[in-house]
Design a protein around this motif. Sequence first.
Motif, PDB file in Angstrom:
ATOM      1  N   ASP A 195      41.516   9.015  49.636  1.00  0.00           N
ATOM      2  CA  ASP A 195      41.259  10.053  50.709  1.00  0.00           C
ATOM      3  C   ASP A 195      41.872   9.777  52.140  1.00  0.00           C
ATOM      4  O   ASP A 195      42.124  10.430  52.909  1.00  0.00           O
ATOM      5  CB  ASP A 195      39.722  10.109  50.985  1.00  0.00           C
ATOM      6  N   ALA A 196      42.137   8.290  52.291  1.00  0.00           N
ATOM      7  CA  ALA A 196      42.777   8.224  53.562  1.00  0.00           C
ATOM      8  C   ALA A 196      44.257   7.872  53.290  1.00  0.00           C
ATOM      9  O   ALA A 196      44.830   7.454  52.267  1.00  0.00           O
ATOM     10  CB  ALA A 196      42.206   6.843  54.052  1.00  0.00           C
ATOM     11  N   ASN A 197      45.132   7.973  54.397  1.00  0.00           N
ATOM     12  CA  ASN A 197      46.530   7.690  54.232  1.00  0.00           C
ATOM     13  C   ASN A 197      46.791   6.126  54.063  1.00  0.00           C
ATOM     14  O   ASN A 197      46.132   5.478  54.455  1.00  0.00           O
ATOM     15  CB  ASN A 197      47.226   8.272  55.653  1.00  0.00           C
ATOM     16  N   PHE A 241      40.836   1.705  59.931  1.00  0.00           N
ATOM     17  CA  PHE A 241      41.160   2.676  60.600  1.00  0.00           C
ATOM     18  C   PHE A 241      40.058   3.290  61.180  1.00  0.00           C
ATOM     19  O   PHE A 241      39.570   4.172  60.168  1.00  0.00           O
ATOM     20  CB  PHE A 241      42.186   3.607  59.974  1.00  0.00           C
ATOM     21  N   SER A 242      39.729   3.772  62.480  1.00  0.00           N
ATOM     22  CA  SER A 242      38.647   4.480  62.896  1.00  0.00           C
ATOM     23  C   SER A 242      38.535   5.778  62.536  1.00  0.00           C
ATOM     24  O   SER A 242      37.529   6.293  62.240  1.00  0.00           O
ATOM     25  CB  SER A 242      38.388   4.222  64.504  1.00  0.00           C
ATOM     26  N   HIS A 243      39.856   6.588  62.183  1.00  0.00           N
ATOM     27  CA  HIS A 243      39.626   7.930  62.075  1.00  0.00           C
ATOM     28  C   HIS A 243      39.790   8.093  60.563  1.00  0.00           C
ATOM     29  O   HIS A 243      39.777   9.393  60.089  1.00  0.00           O
ATOM     30  CB  HIS A 243      40.751   8.567  62.886  1.00  0.00           C
ATOM     31  N   ARG A 305      31.886   1.804  58.428  1.00  0.00           N
ATOM     32  CA  ARG A 305      32.337   2.696  57.309  1.00  0.00           C
ATOM     33  C   ARG A 305      30.929   3.263  56.943  1.00  0.00           C
ATOM     34  O   ARG A 305      31.097   4.560  56.637  1.00  0.00           O
ATOM     35  CB  ARG A 305      32.769   1.842  56.027  1.00  0.00           C
ATOM     36  N   LEU A 306      29.900   2.842  56.766  1.00  0.00           N
ATOM     37  CA  LEU A 306      28.717   3.394  56.406  1.00  0.00           C
ATOM     38  C   LEU A 306      28.080   4.351  57.410  1.00  0.00           C
ATOM     39  O   LEU A 306      27.380   5.446  56.779  1.00  0.00           O
ATOM     40  CB  LEU A 306      27.624   2.379  56.187  1.00  0.00           C
ATOM     41  N   THR A 310      32.197  11.325  60.746  1.00  0.00           N
ATOM     42  CA  THR A 310      33.220  12.141  59.948  1.00  0.00           C
ATOM     43  C   THR A 310      34.483  11.196  60.197  1.00  0.00           C
ATOM     44  O   THR A 310      34.609  10.294  60.687  1.00  0.00           O
ATOM     45  CB  THR A 310      33.494  13.327  60.300  1.00  0.00           C
ATOM     46  N   THR A 311      35.322  11.843  59.241  1.00  0.00           N
ATOM     47  CA  THR A 311      37.036  11.163  59.477  1.00  0.00           C
ATOM     48  C   THR A 311      37.813  12.362  59.479  1.00  0.00           C
ATOM     49  O   THR A 311      37.409  13.733  59.378  1.00  0.00           O
ATOM     50  CB  THR A 311      37.264  10.409  58.202  1.00  0.00           C
TER      51      THR A 311
END
Length: 450
Positions: A195-197, A241-243, A305-306, A310-311
Amino acid sequence: MIGIAESNTGVMDKTRDQIEIGNIQYLLASFSDMEGTLRAKLVPSGRLSSVCDSGAGFAGFAVGDLGHGPSDPDILCIPDLRSMTVLPWQKNVAWFAGTLTEDGTSWPFCPRTILLNVMEKAKKMGYEMHTGIEPEFFLVKENEDGSISPSDNKDISQKPCYQQEALMRNIDFLTTLIDYMDELGWSVTQADHEDANGQFEINFDFADALTSSDRQSFFRYMVRSMAEERGLIATFMPKPFSHLTGNGSHMHLSLWNGSNNLFEDIYDGKGYGLTELAYKFIGGLLYHAKAISAIVCPTVNSYKRLTAATTSSGSTWAPNYIAYGGNDRTQFIRIPESGRIEFRAMDGACNPYLATAAILAAGLDGIEKDIDPGEPFAGTDSISSNPIEKGNILPTNLKEALTALEQDDVIIETLGADFVNTFLHRKKEEWREYHHFVSAWEINKYLKGC
């Protein structure tokens, strides 16, 4: 449970033959420390018998929190010959997962021994846990200013999950990794861009809990080694990564007796295809969820993470609630199909042996005490819309999780009081260190406004 020494006696001749036929010159006698980092000594293959008999010696205090001071005698790593793994990229070296002893006695601070002890309890109850792990990781590069970014400059989509172009740009790394894993007999089922880059996941066949933990430990070492060869960094850090979505390490699991899956019941009245035994196991996981969070999500970063709201993709894909349900990836316990459950809280920072031991211990307690998991929850991963009372939310930081572990007598007794006390001491230090550190965010936020 067959002891390591007894098991080694049974497979010694076969291992010698494998070493001779494969022209293996060196052995890695390896063990996992509390953090899950592999420690090892390099042993000439001709010394196989002696290292199995006497062990490879380590100064325990030098490798971290293993209950040792500088004046204590060596701890000894006894390789488990059943775990022999030839390095696919260095075929003259074989890795062995080991257990620790001191003066011939099993060392209670050894994570692999802790798992073996919980597995022995399960065996006496008539159960063997099978697990399948889904490790997620990022491939990143270090920039000139010391920051990190996804290694693929073109991987910038807001929703990159399963994106074919991004997957194929990393085809060399992924297919090499899959080839290595299949060479080891792990039987890869699929790989995908997550789901993340810059994030990927590899799925492979399930096995008994010990074998899966050994493989997860070696997998992380293998992926990191492959990345280093390419000038990259592979990280299993829960939230680099925070986002972006973080790295989970989801565990699919079931209890077996021989060839019988004790979790499977196609006539389940709730419609999930699980037995009453499975529901009791779930009940134990829910009951001990806060305490085992300290083990399966063991870092300050784990709770970023938990608890992320949102992201950039629109979802964290991480659980917030202590709840179970059907094929719903926002759940703490997901039931993807008949005969197995998925534990979704575990992240990439965990020690595989300790995490598996804690999960099994909690589930067994649910069986012993007939813990009812209650009704399934049709939930959401947004804390702001949580309809459940606060007591049913997972810990929001490491300190909360450590407090819960401190108060859970069942998990403490199962993992060992001395070990848990050492773990708590180390992790409380980590929490204090985090709060004493002044971050760049704080400087940016407060320097000119105060």
